[in-house]
Enzyme design. Structure first.
Site, PDB file in Angstrom:
ATOM      1  N   LEU A 380      36.845  38.494  39.042  1.00  0.00           N
ATOM      2  CA  LEU A 380      36.803  37.156  39.631  1.00  0.00           C
ATOM      3  C   LEU A 380      38.182  36.525  39.715  1.00  0.00           C
ATOM      4  CD1 LEU A 380      33.650  35.746  37.784  1.00  0.00           C
ATOM      5  CD2 LEU A 380      33.769  36.726  40.083  1.00  0.00           C
ATOM      6  N   GLY A 381      39.085  36.901  38.827  1.00  0.00           N
ATOM      7  CA  GLY A 381      40.429  36.335  38.825  1.00  0.00           C
ATOM      8  C   GLY A 381      41.322  37.153  37.929  1.00  0.00           C
ATOM      9  N   SER A 382      42.654  37.162  38.253  1.00  0.00           N
ATOM     10  CA  SER A 382      43.591  37.954  37.461  1.00  0.00           C
ATOM     11  C   SER A 382      44.902  37.212  37.383  1.00  0.00           C
ATOM     12  CB  SER A 382      43.790  39.336  38.094  1.00  0.00           C
ATOM     13  OG  SER A 382      44.732  40.083  37.382  1.00  0.00           O
ATOM     14  N   GLY A 383      45.549  37.287  36.211  1.00  0.00           N
ATOM     15  CA  GLY A 383      46.816  36.626  36.000  1.00  0.00           C
ATOM     16  C   GLY A 383      47.817  37.540  35.330  1.00  0.00           C
ATOM     17  N   ALA A 384      48.874  36.935  34.752  1.00  0.00           N
ATOM     18  CA  ALA A 384      49.930  37.719  34.123  1.00  0.00           C
ATOM     19  C   ALA A 384      49.448  38.386  32.849  1.00  0.00           C
ATOM     20  CB  ALA A 384      51.129  36.817  33.827  1.00  0.00           C
ATOM     21  N   VAL A 388      39.363  37.731  34.506  1.00  0.00           N
ATOM     22  CA  VAL A 388      37.976  37.309  34.322  1.00  0.00           C
ATOM     23  C   VAL A 388      37.123  38.131  35.270  1.00  0.00           C
ATOM     24  CG1 VAL A 388      36.323  35.431  34.549  1.00  0.00           C
ATOM     25  CG2 VAL A 388      38.563  34.982  33.595  1.00  0.00           C
ATOM     26  N   ASP A 572      46.093  20.830  32.565  1.00  0.00           N
ATOM     27  CA  ASP A 572      46.096  21.356  33.941  1.00  0.00           C
ATOM     28  C   ASP A 572      44.789  20.974  34.632  1.00  0.00           C
ATOM     29  OD1 ASP A 572      46.875  22.617  36.225  1.00  0.00           O
ATOM     30  OD2 ASP A 572      46.636  24.647  35.473  1.00  0.00           O
TER      31      ASP A 572
END
Length: 775
Positions: A380-384, A388, A572
């Site tokens: 569903l989502g990816s970061g550094a 998820v 945030d």
């Protein structure tokens, strides 16, 4: 097979082991010199001789108790000694004797009241970098009954491999260990023992010396170092070790480095205490390497030109080193930390606070969810740092029932500090508790593998894209869409939703394992079954009204009121970090782990970090101070996003020095296209330059609740007979050119202004907004 052989085979199968003595061989590592038994167990000793020779067992030169059975097979003699139930008096040394050549071999039998475990190991293991690959952690275990064991390594729990035997002991090994701390747990049916071990990889010490105006400084990095100073007169050429003399340093400091067991040593000597024309060197001695020294020459009274040039060159090299080091620090990837933080007030002012460190908090294992009951799906989502993914959890809410969840995890290659930070976030979420407008934690997987945090799954994505995708379906009211009969059903639905919203006043739900399984939100259709068709048709049409925008604003305020009551700050808060579930429920989330801020235009590089500048309060932007009032500012920006249907804040404005000056000077955005005057007044209160002048979330909840009630009352009026002749539901003035204050706007603005005066709006820089224009 003989009768005796059959009988002994039966005993062997029951006892699993017969203790063997072979008279034709010397003692081997596989033969037990001591036999341990617990009182009541059966003892079976077997003796073998490669010749036809009468064999017998003796105990202390006498025939022992028990049954002795002899047989001969293929010129091999055997003699068995069987004692069905050993007692304490059966302790002693048993010997097998050959009558022909008088060969003998002995074994000691020790009868115990209960079992035991003894572990011998080396707790501190230091190894050079070259010998690291050949290192094996080793533990000698003497235990009865048969022991079981496992290692706890820096990478997790590992089962022990099959041991080798040495006499009565077992040798367990763990090879090629990483540097760090280890635990070995050995247990049997009687007891359990846990022992600690450490592994340090040492290398050649790194020594650097620097000459300053007042002293000579020396720094050394390594393991188990002993740093010493020595000097020698230049006139002696210093070619012999006896010509060097030791001296005491002026300062001595030690500090730990990030690498395990590595230390940094800093020491210095004063130039005023040194003689002229000497050579000074700083040496670091380590157990695993030869001494490493760095030398410098000091001529205090009459320095030569060469010495001056050397000093200048050294200073230039040091400056270059510091510049390169500073660049590396700036470009270094920051450590992961949760976006939501819990504050502890330590002073009389709200900005006198520290962040609570949840590293030492305990974790309730009752929240653990079986990893095998979790089926991971698409990302569903990816970061550094992590990602998820969508997943299916079996038996999370109730046995035999599956449900969709979102699972938060680190990426495969991660630093141990990041794993520790994710574990601290888990403990923090347990500490905070649950709320209907927060993306709630449902469970976790922390054992025997990577850490998984299991959250509620929000099927409609984030609020920002939800608003953008439903712009074309926005209606001033639902009265334009339905006839009177349908409107009456809708009115019943809204009253039911209003009753449910009233239940939000009791927001705090304490964390408990049972509540972790309850993930269902209240359903409109479950309360009024007769309007299912109407709700289904609304969902299919994706209708979005001004009342929905009010509801979004109210639900986010309720969630932030709950976080504020728990001393939490979000840091945030934005529409992209609010998720939408079925039936237009919204929940505040934390995307600190799985948002790709490197490629997100909303996050601007400032210093050595990427920050959501357009959503940040002035004190956070300019001073780095985050409080509950700074979240109030961000909430005002989020309201602007909602009532502009997803337009980026400050449209058309670049984030540069001029932007920072405008914010610091009190610049505020103009009224968004779909906001009423009263709602814009709330936004301006949230944007007060002085943090103390901004309303608390409890006040915002009360004001928005009033607006929702007025909106519902207007909906009720429009369902009357007079509504049949009206074509527009007068919920709010939505066209900027025709905004006119009405009674409900004046009432809300007056209620809010009692607590805080509305700051003056900007006059110097107009910001023109057109519908659906993101600038």
């Amino acid at each position: 097979m003989t009768e005796h052989e059959c009988a002994m085979a039966n005993y062997d199968s029951e006892l699993n082991e017969a203790f063997l003595s072979d008279l034709n061989q010397g003692s081997s590592e596989q033969e037990a010199a001591v036999v341990n038994l617990i009182a009541g167990e059966t003892l079976l000793l077997r003796c073998r001789h490669n010749s036809i020779s009468p064999l017998r067992w003796l105990k202390d030169s006498r025939s022992p108790e028990g049954k002795q059975i002899r047989d001969e097979i293929y010129h091999v003699s055997h003699c068995y000694l069987l004692i069905d139930m050993v007692m304490m008096e059966h302790n002693g040394t048993y010997s097998c004797l050959s009558s022909v050549d008088n060969r003998t071999k002995s074994i000691h039998v020790q009868v115990l009241e209960h079992g035991f475990v003894n572990v011998q190991l080396k707790e501190m293991n230091q190894v050079s970098a070259l010998a690291r690959e050949s290192l094996c952690l080793q533990a000698e275990v003497n235990a009865y009954p048969e022991p079981r064991c496992h290692w706890v390594t820096p990478r997790g729990r590992v089962a022990c491999s099959a041991p080798s035997r040495y006499r009565a002991s077992r040798i367990f090994r763990h090879c090629k260990p990483d540097p760090g701390e280890y635990q070995l747990t050995v247990e049997n049916n009687e007891m359990s023992i846990t022992r600690n071990m450490t592994v340090c990889v040492v290398d050649t010490p790194a020594v650097a010396i620097a000459l300053t105006k007042d002293n000579i400084q020396c720094s050394a990095n390594g393991t188990s170092l002993n740093v010493t100073w020595r000097y020698c007169q230049m006139s002696t050429k210093c070619h012999e070790d006896a010509l060097w003399h030791g001296m005491m340093p002026q300062t001595m400091q030690k500090s730990k480095l990030e690498d395990f067991c590595q230390q940094s040593h800093f020491t210095s000597v004063s130039l005023s205490e040194l003689e002229d024309n000497i050579i000074v060197k700083c040496c670091a001695n380590s157990t695993f390497s030869s001494p490493q020294c760095s030398a410098t020459i000091t001529l205090k009274k009459h320095p030569s030109v060469i010495t001056q040039m050397i000093v200048i060159l050294f200073i230039l090299l040091l400056l270059i080193f510091l510049i390169v080091l500073n660049i590396m620090i700036k470009n270094k990837k920051p450590r992961y930390e949760s976006q939501i933080q819990v504050l502890q007030i330590v002073g009389p002012l709200d900005n006198d606070y520290i962040y609570i460190n949840f590293k030492e908090f305990s974790y309730n294992l009752e929240l653990e969810f079986p990893r095998e009951n979790l089926k991971l799906g698409k990302e569903l989502g990816s970061g550094a740092f992590g990602k998820v993914v969508k997943a299916t959890a079996y038996g999370l809410s109730q046995p035999g029932v599956s449900m969709q969840v979102a699972v938060k995890m680190l990426k495969d290659k991660h630093h141990p500090v990041e794993r520790e930070a994710l574990m601290s976030e888990l403990k923090m979420l347990v500490h905070i508790g649950r709320h209907v407008n927060i993306v709630n934690l449902l469970g976790a997987c922390t054992e025997s593998g990577p850490i998984y945090l299991i959250f509620q799954y929000c099927c409609n994505g984030d609020l920002l894209n939800y608003l953008k995708n439903h712009r074309e379906q926005f209606q001033k009211s639902l009265s334009d869409m339905f006839d009177l009969k349908r409107f009456r059903y809708l009115f019943q639905t809204e009253l039911t939703f209003r009753e449910r919203e009233g239940s939000f006043n009791s927001t705090y739900i304490p964390m408990s394992p049972m509540l972790f399984r309850d993930t269902q939100e209240p359903s409109r259709a479950s309360i009024h079954g007769g309007i299912n068709e109407e709700l289904d048709s609304l969902e299919e049409l994706h209708i979005l009204t001004y009342h929905d925008l009010l509801s979004f604003a109210f639900q986010v305020a309720k969630g932030m009121e709950f976080l504020s009551s728990q001393n939490c700050i979000h840091r945030d808060l934005a529409a992209r970090n609010v998720l939408v579930t079925q039936e237009k429920f919204v929940k505040i989330g934390d995307f600190g782990l799985a948002r790709d801020i490197e490629n997100d235009d909303n996050y601007v590089v400032r210093g050595n970090a990427r920050l959501p500048v357009k959503w940040m309060a002035p004190e956070s932007l300019l001073q780095g101070v985050y409080t509950k009032q700074s979240d109030t500012w961000s909430y005002g920006i989020l309201l602007w996003e909602i009532f502009s249907l997803g337009v980026t804040p400050y449209p058309g404005m670049k984030v540069d020095q001029k932007f920072y000056m405008l914010i610091e000077g009190g610049f505020q955005m103009e009224q968004p296209y779909y906001a009423s005057d009263s709602m814009y007044a709330i936004m301006r209160l949230c944007w007060a330059l002085t943090p103390q002048d901004r309303p608390h979330f409890s006040k915002l909840v009360a004001v928005l609740e009033t607006q929702l009630e007025d909106s519902e009352n207007q909906l009720y009026i429009n369902t009357g007979e007079k509504a049949l002749s009206q074509s527009i539901y007068q919920n709010a003035d939505v066209l900027p050119a025709h905004r006119r204050p009405n009674r409900e706007d004046e009432k809300v603005a007056e209620n809010v202004s009692r607590e805080t005066e509305v700051p003056p709006g900007p006059a110097s820089i107009p910001t023109e907004l057109t519908p659906l224009n993101e600038g």
